[in-house]
Design a protein around this motif. Structure first.
Motif, PDB file in Angstrom:
ATOM      1  N   MET A   1       0.838  -1.191   0.000  1.00 10.07           N
ATOM      2  CA  MET A   1       0.000   0.000   0.000  1.00 10.07           C
ATOM      3  C   MET A   1       0.881   1.252   0.000  1.00 10.07           C
ATOM      4  O   MET A   1       1.955   1.272   0.571  1.00 10.07           O
ATOM      5  N   ASP A   2       0.357   2.250  -0.599  1.00 10.65           N
ATOM      6  CA  ASP A   2       1.037   3.533  -0.639  1.00 10.65           C
ATOM      7  C   ASP A   2       0.945   4.192   0.733  1.00 10.65           C
ATOM      8  O   ASP A   2      -0.043   4.059   1.448  1.00 10.65           O
ATOM      9  N   LEU A   4       0.535   7.242   1.458  1.00  6.19           N
ATOM     10  CA  LEU A   4      -0.529   8.244   1.483  1.00  6.19           C
ATOM     11  C   LEU A   4      -1.873   7.599   1.792  1.00  6.19           C
ATOM     12  O   LEU A   4      -2.683   8.165   2.541  1.00  6.19           O
ATOM     13  N   THR A   5      -2.107   6.413   1.272  1.00  3.88           N
ATOM     14  CA  THR A   5      -3.343   5.691   1.558  1.00  3.88           C
ATOM     15  C   THR A   5      -3.416   5.307   3.032  1.00  3.88           C
ATOM     16  O   THR A   5      -4.470   5.439   3.660  1.00  3.88           O
ATOM     17  N   ILE A   6      -2.302   4.850   3.571  1.00  6.57           N
ATOM     18  CA  ILE A   6      -2.266   4.481   4.985  1.00  6.57           C
ATOM     19  C   ILE A   6      -2.514   5.699   5.869  1.00  6.57           C
ATOM     20  O   ILE A   6      -3.281   5.645   6.835  1.00  6.57           O
ATOM     21  N   LEU A   8      -4.163   8.381   5.041  1.00  9.94           N
ATOM     22  CA  LEU A   8      -5.555   8.774   4.866  1.00  9.94           C
ATOM     23  C   LEU A   8      -6.481   7.907   5.720  1.00  9.94           C
ATOM     24  O   LEU A   8      -7.393   8.430   6.374  1.00  9.94           O
ATOM     25  N   ILE A   9      -6.237   6.612   5.763  1.00 12.84           N
ATOM     26  CA  ILE A   9      -7.054   5.715   6.579  1.00 12.84           C
ATOM     27  C   ILE A   9      -6.902   6.051   8.055  1.00 12.84           C
ATOM     28  O   ILE A   9      -7.893   6.104   8.801  1.00 12.84           O
TER      29      ILE A   9
END
Length: 52
Positions: A1-2, A4-6, A8-9
């Motif tokens: 996973m990127d 940035l995604t982590i 954001l979550i």
């Protein structure tokens, strides 16, 4: 996973946890959401500078 995604979550979960809808957190005021807002601003600055 990127990363940035982590991030954001984690921010979405923290925002849900900062809402003063629970009985024990009604007296906290704006402190939790203010801290989350500060984190969001720092992340946006880092994102715009290309550090993330």
């Amino acid at each position: 996973m990127d990363i940035l995604t982590i991030l954001l979550i984690i921010l979405v979960l923290a925002a849900l946890g900062a809402l003063p809808t629970w009985g024990h957190s009604r007296s906290w005021g704006y402190a939790p959401s203010g801290i989350i807002g500060l984190i969001v601003v720092i992340l946006l600055i880092l994102l715009l500078l290309g550090r993330i």
